[in-house]
Design a protein around this motif. Sequence first.
Motif, PDB file in Angstrom:
ATOM      1  N   LEU A 249     -41.443 -14.322  10.468  1.00 17.32           N
ATOM      2  CA  LEU A 249     -41.497 -15.470   9.614  1.00 17.32           C
ATOM      3  C   LEU A 249     -40.879 -14.720   8.181  1.00 17.32           C
ATOM      4  O   LEU A 249     -40.324 -15.340   7.481  1.00 17.32           O
ATOM      5  CB  LEU A 249     -43.029 -15.805   9.102  1.00 17.32           C
ATOM      6  N   ALA A 250     -41.254 -13.440   7.762  1.00 19.98           N
ATOM      7  CA  ALA A 250     -41.077 -12.822   6.516  1.00 19.98           C
ATOM      8  C   ALA A 250     -39.497 -12.856   6.635  1.00 19.98           C
ATOM      9  O   ALA A 250     -38.794 -13.047   5.642  1.00 19.98           O
ATOM     10  CB  ALA A 250     -41.839 -11.594   6.234  1.00 19.98           C
ATOM     11  N   MET A 251     -39.007 -12.246   7.702  1.00 22.13           N
ATOM     12  CA  MET A 251     -37.685 -11.909   7.541  1.00 22.13           C
ATOM     13  C   MET A 251     -36.730 -13.238   7.712  1.00 22.13           C
ATOM     14  O   MET A 251     -35.719 -13.126   6.976  1.00 22.13           O
ATOM     15  CB  MET A 251     -37.291 -11.121   9.093  1.00 22.13           C
ATOM     16  N   ASN A 252     -37.310 -14.228   8.340  1.00 24.89           N
ATOM     17  CA  ASN A 252     -36.665 -15.483   8.271  1.00 24.89           C
ATOM     18  C   ASN A 252     -36.636 -16.118   6.907  1.00 24.89           C
ATOM     19  O   ASN A 252     -35.475 -16.624   6.392  1.00 24.89           O
ATOM     20  CB  ASN A 252     -37.123 -16.252   9.223  1.00 24.89           C
ATOM     21  N   ALA A 253     -37.820 -16.299   6.417  1.00 24.28           N
ATOM     22  CA  ALA A 253     -37.927 -16.899   4.824  1.00 24.28           C
ATOM     23  C   ALA A 253     -37.165 -16.191   3.812  1.00 24.28           C
ATOM     24  O   ALA A 253     -36.625 -16.671   2.873  1.00 24.28           O
ATOM     25  CB  ALA A 253     -39.249 -17.201   4.831  1.00 24.28           C
ATOM     26  N   LEU A 254     -37.206 -14.761   3.935  1.00 22.28           N
ATOM     27  CA  LEU A 254     -36.586 -13.865   2.832  1.00 22.28           C
ATOM     28  C   LEU A 254     -35.268 -13.581   3.135  1.00 22.28           C
ATOM     29  O   LEU A 254     -34.552 -13.428   2.081  1.00 22.28           O
ATOM     30  CB  LEU A 254     -37.642 -12.546   2.722  1.00 22.28           C
TER      31      LEU A 254
END
Lengths: 385, 224
Positions: free
Chosen positions: A66-71
Motif C-alpha cells: 500500500l505504501a509503495m503504491n501510494a507513495l
Amino acid sequence: MNALFLALAYLRYHWARSAVLVLVAALILSVPIISQVLLNGSQTALTERAEQTPLVLGRRGSQLDLAMNALYFSDDRASPVTMADADVIWDTGLGLPIPLNTAFETNGARIVGTSIEYFEFRGLEVSEGRQIALLGEALLGAATAERLGLGPGDTVISAPQNLFDLDGVYPLELNIVGVLAPTGTPDDEAVFVDIKTSWVIAGIGHGHDGVLAAGATSGDIVASAAIVEFNRITEENIDSFHFHGATADYPVSAILLVPNDDRAATILRGRYLDPENPVQIIVPRDVIGELVGRIFRIKSLLDAVTLIVGGAALAAVGLAVFLSYRLRAREMQTAFKIGARRGMILRLIAAETAILLCLAGVIALAITLAVQTNGTAIVAWLLAT
Amino acid sequence: MITIENLSFAYPGGDFRLTIPSLVLEPGEKVAVVGPSGTGKTTLLNLIAGITVPQSGSVRLGDQTVSQMNDAARRALRAAKIGFVFQDFALLDYLSARENILFPYRIAAGAKIDAAARTRAAQLAASCGLEGKLERRPGALSQGEQQRVALCRALVMQPDLVLADEATGNLDPANKTAILDLLFARTAEQGATLLAVTHDHELLPRFDRVIDFSTFRQAQEGAV
C-alpha cells in the motif's frame, strides 16, 4: 620507463586477456560503491517521501504494498477502496482525503488519477503549459515528458489492462496540457489526470453519440451496436460524457490523508485499527522505516557477500597474473641471461599491475559517476518497478 | 680474451661435474663446442657468462674475473659485453622485430635507447636482410628471419663475446648456412669472440677451433 613501455606493449598485444582483467577488477572496485550509492539514494528517496506523507488509507493487506503504491506508484497494487472511504474521512472533518487511482499505464508511465489538492500537497509546479482542468486532460511528470519527447498539445493513449480481454477497457487518448517541474521524486515518472478521467479510462464513465431512435422522444433511450463510443475527449463531445452508478462506489487505489493535526491523525488511525475492518490506515514513515531497516540488514549481508566474491575474484585475477608470469618464465629467463638488472622483472610486474589497476580504477570511477549522476532516476525507477 | 683456470662446477645433488684446468679463447676467435648431450657444453657457456658460478677456479673476460663478481656486476657485464643467441630464438612475441633488437637496452642498467642505438639497430637489421620487416612481430616472421632478429639482438650492444647455444639447431639447411654466415661476418666486423655450441658437424670446418667435449673433458680431467 622501459618497464612501463614493455608492460604497455605486453598488455596491448594480449588485449583480450587485459580487457577481462581490467573489467573484473573494475567490477570488484565499483560494485560496493554502486550498491552504497544506490542504497543511500534509496534510503533518502524512501524516507523523504514517507516523512512527507502523514497517513495513507487503503484496502487491508500488505502495508508495504500500500505504501509503495501510494507513495511511489509501484506495480504492487492492493485491491482498491472506494470513494465512499474518502467521503467518510471528509465527513469527519479531521483531515483532507486525496484519492489516488493508479490502475493504468501509458507508454511505461503510471497514470495517476487524483484531485487538484495532490499537486499542492506535494508542492508540484507546472513548468510548461497549464494545470489540468477538464476531463481527458493530462499533466506529464518531467522525466516522462523528456523520455517520451511530449509536451502540451500532444496526446498519449492509455494502455489496455489486458490485450486479450475483448470486453475490457478501451484505451483513452489523453490531451497533454502541461508538464511538471522536475522534483527528483516518483512524480517525475508519472502522468497525472483528474480522478474522474481515470474512471473514464476504467470504463465507468464514457461518452458516445446519440442513442435516440429516429422519431423517438428524448425520454426514449435506444442503444444499439452501432453506437460509437468516443476514445478521446474533445470540446465537441465532452458534454456526452457521463458516469454510471454512484460516485461513492467508484474505485481508488489508495487515499492520502492529510490530518488537521496530530490529534486528528491519532483519532483517524484509531478508527481503522479493527483488524476486521477491510480498510486500513498506515503511517508510511513507520512502514518505510521498517523496510529501510531491513534493507540495511540485507546490505550488511550483501557487503559480506561482496567481500567474499570480491576476494575470490581478486584471487582469480591474482592467479591469472601469476599463471601469466609462469607462462612467461622463458621470457624472464631470456631477460636474465642477456643481463636484465635485478628488479627489472619486479618493475615489469609492478608496471603491468599498476596499468591494469589504473584502467580498472578509471572504469570503476566512470561507472560510479554515471550511477551517482543518474542515481535519483535509477532509484525512482527501482522504486516504481 | 677469455681465460678459464682450474674451473670446477657441479650441480647441487647431481653426479655431473665439469672440470676445466685451463682454456683460453683469443679475441676474435671462432670456437665451436661439440659433444654428446649432458657433457656440459651449455654449462660452460653459462659459467663464462656468469649465469652460474663455479665452486672453484676462475673465469676471466679480459681483465675482469667473472667468477668473483657479485650478481649485479655479472648482470651488467652480460648486458654490456656478452651477446647470447639461443636455439629457440627467445624473441618476445609482443614486441616488433625492432623492439626485440633494442630489448637489451631496455633491461640493462644504465643503457638508454638514443638515436645512435636506433641507428645501430637499423644498420644491423639491414645487414642481416631484415629491411622492411622491423615493424613486424615475431609471429609474422619466418624462422630464419626470427633467428636473424635474435642475432641482431645479440650484437646490438657491441659485445666482446658472442655465445651461441645451438643457434642453428632449429633451422633448415639454407637458413643454417645463412645465419652462420651472418654470425661469422658480424662478429668479425666487431672483432668479437664467438663460442658456439653445435651438433652440426658439417659446420665445424668454418670455425677456427673445435672443442669436442667427448674427448676434451677426458683430456682436461686427465691433465688435472
